[in-house]
Design a protein around this motif. Sequence first.
Motif: not given
Length: 696
Positions: A141-142, A162-164, A169-172, A191-193
Amino acid sequence: MEYRVIKEGDLFFLTGLDGDIAQGNEQGHGLYTKDTRFLSRMEVFVDGQKPSLLSSAGDKSYIASIRLMKEAKDDGAIEVLRERFIYDGVLYERMELTNYFTYDSNIEFAVAFDADFQDMFLVRKYRTGEVGAMEGTQFGERELTFSYVGADQMRRQTRIAWDHPEGKADESGSVTFSLPMKPQQRQVITFCIMPVSEQLEPAQSLSYEEGLRRLEASYEAWYEGSARVQSDSPHFNGLFQRSVQDLRMLTTDVGFGSMTVAGLPWFAAPFGRDSLITALFMLPVNPQIAIGTLRTLAAYQGEKYDPWRDEQPGKIMHEIRYGELVTTKQSPFAPYYGTIDSTPLFLMLIGEYYRWTGDLSLAEELKPNIMRALEYMDAELEAGSGFMAYKQEAEKGFPNQGWKDSANSIIHESGEFAESPIALSEVQGYVYQALKSLVPIFTELGDAELARKLEEDAGALKERFESAFWMEEESCYAIALDKNLRQVRSVTSNPGHLLMTGLPSEQRAKAQAGRMLEKDMFNGYGIRTMSTRSAGYYPMGYHNGSVWPHDNGMILLGLGKMGFREEAGSVISGLLKASGHFEYQRLPELFCGYDAELGYPVPYPTTCSPQAWAAGTAIVFLQAMLGLYPNAAKKEIALSPFLPEGMNELKAGHIAIGSGHLSVHVIRDADAGTDAAFKVEVLENTTGYTLAGASL
């Protein structure tokens, strides 16, 4: 610079000016920690297209701000503002989209990610080796997670959150947001990475605002604890402030206290020589960095004979790396010891730290390390010609092991490369200064016998050196002696470092100082690494004709110490002029050696910026201008200021010396004669030291 880079702690982020890490980029862009690339792609798309760059700013060392647009037309555009920073092991990036069309728009916004977990040496094509494999990509989830298991069986992961709520997300590895936007409406996505591995402390993400608040508070604390300057030269003020900010950004702590890494992007690691010289430069601004540097290097001091790493008992390392090639022993950098100068510089810094602070406790704490370093140096001096010399042992190590460590840097006037063992001139100066600076320390510690031995050894080295290295017809010292004790007779900047060490005789020191400022050596912006008349000269050469700010800084310490004001003023004025041509007045690692008559300094193609010892050079300007040289043993501060051309007033405050601080105000006296051209007002002196100087 053709890139944007930010760093905090052990994590740094390198991208193009547009903020992207393009797929398959050849520039090494990525998110790095522990010498591993944890993010190898991060590209922004608006409606399937890459937006255009409007502006890219890094005016603060620790924040990047990038403005993009998609489809600018008469009736509007979609703007994307990207702002990013790093705090406590997490990269934060806020993307703010604005609809500047006059009608409702449905925007498909996507960010494509990937992570290859390559060792930095592989990214740089500096080494090859066997590596592990990707383990897969997980979705939550996110949240999106890339995983990799290395040849060292260590699992490394990159977690992206991410917060939105609209992000999918997809497999790519792409995260896509469908965003209906009214005219003038803004949508914000953060985004937090986070890199994850067993080498890293667990990190926890904060809100964007709270992370930024804490980061900026840490910078304010850094400024508050550092020396401050103000002059009537906005150029100097800007360079100094940028340098102090960059030095904060370049600090790290691997468990023994804060120290600087060498530089970005490729040298974000603890070094011996580079970190020691930077700490030496920083003594007037923040002597605490010397403590962390010395403790870190003491912790990794050589313990055994290991040719694979050029290790010897008592030797101080060159650098330490943590990537997969190192952990699988495919590379010797864990740490690597192939340097001849780190050990005497280690002892030099201990001595200089004591001269500035009067603090004997650090020398007492590190006494076992000092003794092992002295034993290593004694063995080296006795084993060969009576000089410290190097010879590569490690198959994957460095052939040249002084600061000019490229393969072609030590070259005879005939054009042939010097054969090792090679004894560098400046290294003998470092050894001399190290021995001399430890004398008052061991005297205070009650070891008069050792203090006497150090004094005698220094005197004997001085006699041997003067006999072997002086080139009468060139009025300077040779860069080195080769394996047959032949002088390597190229005229270079290396012997300029001797001026700060006290090794040369007074007459020869004066000649050496003058030689550094002749036209074949001084290009108007700084002192070249090699004379234009020497066989190996090449203005684009890494070490054979370029200008290195830190190299000039080492020379400048000596020019100031010995009272060569005219020469010191020329070097300061030249580098100040050069800094105005680089982004944010940031002095780079090096620039080309072409004459200033061109009207601008020519950038070196692959220079690192920011570089710690280049940033530290601005602090050397301050020390040289003040003629500031404390002496804890005498409880005295030598203060003999001058101001370079174009500067008429300088205030320097909160300089940590002894048990307190010194603040002074220097003013050019236009009506005074040459000998009394500068007035000094002492604004504060809580150091416990007395001041000595003609201008007081």
